[in-house]
Scaffold this active site. Sequence first.
Site, PDB file in Angstrom:
ATOM      1  N   TRP A 354       0.842  -1.215   0.000  1.00 22.65           N
ATOM      2  CA  TRP A 354       0.000   0.000   0.000  1.00 22.65           C
ATOM      3  C   TRP A 354       0.866   1.250   0.000  1.00 22.65           C
ATOM      4  O   TRP A 354       0.395   2.346  -0.296  1.00 22.65           O
ATOM      5  CB  TRP A 354      -0.926   0.010   1.219  1.00 22.65           C
ATOM      6  CG  TRP A 354      -0.266   0.232   2.565  1.00 22.65           C
ATOM      7  CD1 TRP A 354       0.913  -0.309   3.001  1.00 22.65           C
ATOM      8  CD2 TRP A 354      -0.733   1.054   3.633  1.00 22.65           C
ATOM      9  NE1 TRP A 354       1.188   0.101   4.280  1.00 22.65           N
ATOM     10  CE2 TRP A 354       0.198   0.937   4.705  1.00 22.65           C
ATOM     11  CE3 TRP A 354      -1.844   1.867   3.806  1.00 22.65           C
ATOM     12  CZ2 TRP A 354       0.046   1.615   5.916  1.00 22.65           C
ATOM     13  CZ3 TRP A 354      -1.995   2.537   5.020  1.00 22.65           C
ATOM     14  CH2 TRP A 354      -1.053   2.406   6.051  1.00 22.65           C
ATOM     15  N   ASP A 355       2.153   1.090   0.314  1.00 22.16           N
ATOM     16  CA  ASP A 355       3.099   2.211   0.310  1.00 22.16           C
ATOM     17  C   ASP A 355       2.967   3.019  -0.989  1.00 22.16           C
ATOM     18  O   ASP A 355       3.066   4.240  -0.995  1.00 22.16           O
ATOM     19  CB  ASP A 355       4.543   1.702   0.400  1.00 22.16           C
ATOM     20  CG  ASP A 355       4.792   0.787   1.589  1.00 22.16           C
ATOM     21  OD1 ASP A 355       3.888   0.024   1.954  1.00 22.16           O
ATOM     22  OD2 ASP A 355       5.898   0.829   2.146  1.00 22.16           O
ATOM     23  N   GLU A 493       0.517  -2.957  12.604  1.00 22.47           N
ATOM     24  CA  GLU A 493       0.671  -4.405  12.404  1.00 22.47           C
ATOM     25  C   GLU A 493       1.084  -5.149  13.671  1.00 22.47           C
ATOM     26  O   GLU A 493       1.292  -6.363  13.626  1.00 22.47           O
ATOM     27  CB  GLU A 493       1.677  -4.649  11.275  1.00 22.47           C
ATOM     28  CG  GLU A 493       1.157  -4.167   9.928  1.00 22.47           C
ATOM     29  CD  GLU A 493       2.217  -4.177   8.831  1.00 22.47           C
ATOM     30  OE1 GLU A 493       3.414  -4.176   9.166  1.00 22.47           O
ATOM     31  OE2 GLU A 493       1.831  -4.162   7.654  1.00 22.47           O
ATOM     32  N   LYS A 605       2.394   0.327  16.218  1.00 20.14           N
ATOM     33  CA  LYS A 605       3.570   0.338  15.343  1.00 20.14           C
ATOM     34  C   LYS A 605       3.669   1.624  14.519  1.00 20.14           C
ATOM     35  O   LYS A 605       4.734   2.160  14.290  1.00 20.14           O
ATOM     36  CB  LYS A 605       3.492  -0.862  14.411  1.00 20.14           C
ATOM     37  CG  LYS A 605       4.672  -1.007  13.470  1.00 20.14           C
ATOM     38  CD  LYS A 605       4.496  -2.248  12.613  1.00 20.14           C
ATOM     39  CE  LYS A 605       5.676  -2.479  11.701  1.00 20.14           C
ATOM     40  NZ  LYS A 605       5.479  -3.641  10.827  1.00 20.14           N
ATOM     41  N   GLN A 606       2.530   2.088  14.018  1.00 22.89           N
ATOM     42  CA  GLN A 606       2.573   3.222  13.097  1.00 22.89           C
ATOM     43  C   GLN A 606       1.210   3.905  13.062  1.00 22.89           C
ATOM     44  O   GLN A 606       0.227   3.347  13.547  1.00 22.89           O
ATOM     45  CB  GLN A 606       2.958   2.747  11.705  1.00 22.89           C
ATOM     46  CG  GLN A 606       1.956   1.832  11.049  1.00 22.89           C
ATOM     47  CD  GLN A 606       2.555   1.064   9.872  1.00 22.89           C
ATOM     48  OE1 GLN A 606       3.202   0.050  10.051  1.00 22.89           O
ATOM     49  NE2 GLN A 606       2.328   1.554   8.673  1.00 22.89           N
TER      50      GLN A 606
HETATM   51  O1  IFM Z   1       3.633  -1.542   4.031  1.00 23.30           O
HETATM   52  C1  IFM Z   1       4.517  -1.435   5.078  1.00 23.30           C
HETATM   53  C2  IFM Z   1       3.788  -1.689   6.367  1.00 23.30           C
HETATM   54  O2  IFM Z   1       2.786  -0.740   6.575  1.00 23.30           O
HETATM   55  C3  IFM Z   1       4.736  -1.660   7.537  1.00 23.30           C
HETATM   56  N1  IFM Z   1       5.792  -2.614   7.345  1.00 23.30           N
HETATM   57  C4  IFM Z   1       6.550  -2.369   6.107  1.00 23.30           C
HETATM   58  C5  IFM Z   1       5.659  -2.400   4.893  1.00 23.30           C
HETATM   59  C6  IFM Z   1       6.481  -2.078   3.641  1.00 23.30           C
HETATM   60  O3  IFM Z   1       7.022  -0.805   3.743  1.00 23.30           O
END
Ligand code: IFM
Length: 743
Positions: A354-355, A493, A605-606
Amino acid sequence: MDLHRGAGQVKDRDVSKKHLWQITEAPFQPERLSHFETLFAVGNGYLSARGAFDEPYAGASPATLVHGIFNQAEGKPVPELVNAPNWLPFQISIDGTPFSMNTGARDWIKPEGGALLGYRRALHLDSATLRREALFRAESGNTVRLRFERFASLANPHLLGQRLTIEAVDGSPHIQVNAGLDSDICNQAVQHWRSIKTVARDSCVALTATTSHSPYRIALAAHLTSSADVTASAGEKRATLCAEIQLEAGARASFDKLVALFTSRDAADPLAAAQEAVSSAAARSYDQHYQAHCARWEETWARNDVEIEGDDRAQIALRFAIYHLLIAAPRHDDDVSIGAKTLSGLGYKGHVFWDTELFILPLLTLTQPTIARNLLTYRYRRLAGARQKAQEYGYAGALFPWESTDTGLETTPKWSDPDADGLRIRIWTGESEQHINSDIAYAILQYWRWTGDDAFMLDKGAEIVLDTAVFWGERAEWKDGRYGISRQIGPDEYHENINNSVFTNRLAQWHLSQALDLLGWLGSRNPATARRLAEALDLSASRLDTWRAIIDKMHIPFDDDKQIHVQFDGFFDLEYIPVMKYEPRVGGIWGLLGHERVLGSQVIKQADVVMLMALLGEEVGSRTVMLNNFHTYYPRTDHGSSLSPSIHAWVAARLGLPDIAYEMFERAAAIDLEDRQGNVADGIHGASCGGLWQAVVFGFCGLHLTEDGPAVDPKLPAHWRRVTFNVTYRGKAHRFDVVNPAV
Ligand code: IFM
């Protein structure tokens, strides 16, 4: 030591600001070898080459990655982007002493009998050129200055150029140069190439090879121009062009190497294509090719540069981020996409996440829409794989893979590689990170709004938006008087297979409502397409009624007392860990607390709820709710993913939290340049680069669409004097000059 300037250097904008266009390494920092290899990648959207040295160096990891060339080697769980044969080799000997940087330049230790007396390397962002200068004393006592330059032509995607200049500084040395092509290359010990053939003819050499399991063939051809005589030879895996010359004291010799690279994705006979291309390229000089390349970069930067006055570090970091996205962005190919690590390293095996859609694409949609369309078309061409995945799970519609390659099938590995104790962790993202569907739909709708490209929407975009909506319509579950979505992974995640992720549910709800609006538009704009899609995707009246019911009754976890969204059902029942207590540190909190503890805690995580606020803005809730959300989730986030800080910067800026916004911006800016996650050796964090651009343009400048077109609503960091940038809206260029009245 002053780095030389090539003949076709992009015109100086302002000499005093040259440093704002360069990333420099001086002196040599062997401990950061792989970091600089990633930072110093050059590319042109067709391929990129890591900044490995031209001559052999122990511990180097040279890699040239070409979009679309994947292979799944015997016994490997998933395909990976293949490291192409190396086009960089220049083996140089001075009076018989091999030029090498293998021992410490700082200590002035003799490398293999010679001594490295000086060193400087710089990536020139304006001209996408990597230059290196080294002062080297051979065992004979003669000293030479070596200058290296390389570029991947933006004017001709199949053409690569290297110039080596050797100057006799002291004495009259005998120089031997072997310029080669080398197919003896692998991806971390995995050998992907077979059926290797080499060819030598006049002052040209070529080689060709085939991937072991996928259907790809690659070919490279090289030509060397020098005042010395050139001889060509072909070995089992390498082909070499050799030139020798005796230099008078003070004299210099240059060796211009042009390389052409083709694959079976571009030509039926890539070897013939590469040989033909290099012969015709050799009819023009290196300087002419370099000038054409620089001219294209000048045009590109005229569109893409974002100028920041008042913060040089921010300026360099942002240009660096834009550069890395531009060298990975496919200009001539709508059947490939940009992997999470761009084309600058082997991390994540070149897979597309999705990046691309939510982090990288906005920059391209707003500045290079034809490239954005290529990337979206890549998804369209993979709808069959997405339909197959949905079907495998028992649903109609399309569910895109979390990790995607050339096939369009799910390529997320199910297990991590074993750690030092042989432990492997189950990876659930391939099954459960289904928000990818709405991420892609979001990118398509954003592209459509900004470009007004109805033709794309009618031909391709609508089918994706609608068929991914069909999946959601089936996937949402009716329970306890409302719809929910179980067993998901949101952007955070650390929490796997949870129920009712706010991010996923709210985005799926938004997606369904956009799909209904789109159907309305199709019906009035192009009834034939509306009918075709309704029939092909089975958009029956009852299916659409279900969509309406889901929109109406989707469970969006919310705490009425606290006036905050609840990231997922039961989130606040988990252990609270004050993340800030563990700062400062490099890398994720997993290493400190362990996998199990983190999974059972509120550590995030984010950006997750915060990511939702970035995407949907005020649609998420009132300003009070947004602030409450931010103040709840920000202190729980460990930014274990590089995708996190830039999004926090963006949202904090919009919420009027300038200190946090700037701190997060700085953190994002350092991810690659300072290797904040400790893994830049694996490649550039493409999403963070795109996020950095969004933090500036959407966050600090507040760019948004109004009925009258794009407008800004600035909230610049206090010390930024001005930000200037361009965007294209519906085919028309708009230039914004955002001035900070307070400075
Ligand atoms: O897509 C990301 C994910 O959101 C977090 N781990 C790394 C992936 C690739 O950058």
